[in-house]
Design a protein around this motif. Structure first.
Motif, PDB file in Angstrom:
ATOM      1  N   GLU A  34      32.921  15.796  27.719  1.00  0.00           N
ATOM      2  CA  GLU A  34      32.601  17.326  27.598  1.00  0.00           C
ATOM      3  C   GLU A  34      33.954  17.911  27.971  1.00  0.00           C
ATOM      4  O   GLU A  34      33.998  19.135  27.268  1.00  0.00           O
ATOM      5  N   GLU A  37      35.971  17.839  24.435  1.00  0.00           N
ATOM      6  CA  GLU A  37      35.643  19.291  23.930  1.00  0.00           C
ATOM      7  C   GLU A  37      35.976  19.757  24.642  1.00  0.00           C
ATOM      8  O   GLU A  37      36.340  21.138  23.466  1.00  0.00           O
ATOM      9  N   GLN A  38      35.276  20.951  25.587  1.00  0.00           N
ATOM     10  CA  GLN A  38      36.192  21.960  26.171  1.00  0.00           C
ATOM     11  C   GLN A  38      37.061  22.416  26.005  1.00  0.00           C
ATOM     12  O   GLN A  38      37.593  23.307  25.756  1.00  0.00           O
ATOM     13  N   ARG A  39      38.071  21.552  26.204  1.00  0.00           N
ATOM     14  CA  ARG A  39      39.243  21.358  25.815  1.00  0.00           C
ATOM     15  C   ARG A  39      40.341  21.999  24.909  1.00  0.00           C
ATOM     16  O   ARG A  39      40.183  22.858  24.575  1.00  0.00           O
TER      17      ARG A  39
END
Length: 133
Positions: A34, A37-39
């Motif tokens: 997660e 993915e956020q990065r």
């Protein structure tokens, strides 16, 4: 028998620890994915913002350049108009000077002709008294 119960309890505790650790690893992997993915999303958004900023800057730059070209064109037109007015004023002044010179030449010529006539009459008048003696 006590040893059996302690062994069973030990196996149950080990099993619980194993399950907890496995769950922690799974949670850690999920959180890591997660986070990645956020990065990636943040990186993509930042790239998108930079692209938008660049496009906005280029748009404003083009508008500014057009304004500067327009101002330059207006300035050149005003300079050209002023130069034409100055040239017309010089031509008018040149015509006035030429007319004044012509008038002055005519006046000087007339004055010289008059003086020449007077000198000639004086010379003739002076010549006649000498001839009479």
């Amino acid at each position: 028998m006590l040893l059996f119960w302690f062994s069973l309890l030990f196996v149950i505790v080990i099993y619980i620890l194993f399950v907890q650790q496995t769950g922690s690893f799974a949670t850690m992997r999920r959180l890591t994915k997660e986070l990645q993915e956020q990065r990636k999303l943040a990186t993509d958004q930042e790239a998108s913002r930079l692209t938008d900023v660049k496009a906005d800057f280029e748009k404003k730059w083009q508008i500014w350049m057009e304004e500067q070209k327009q101002i330059l064109s207006q300035t050149e037109q005003r300079l050209s108009d002023r130069q034409n007015k100055i040239l017309e004023a010089f031509k008018g002044t040149e015509d006035q000077i030429a007319a004044a010179n012509k008038e002055l030449n005519a006046s000087i010529t007339g004055t010289l002709d008059t003086m020449d006539d007077k000198i000639t009459k004086i010379l003739i008048a002076n010549k006649n008294p000498d001839q009479q003696q």
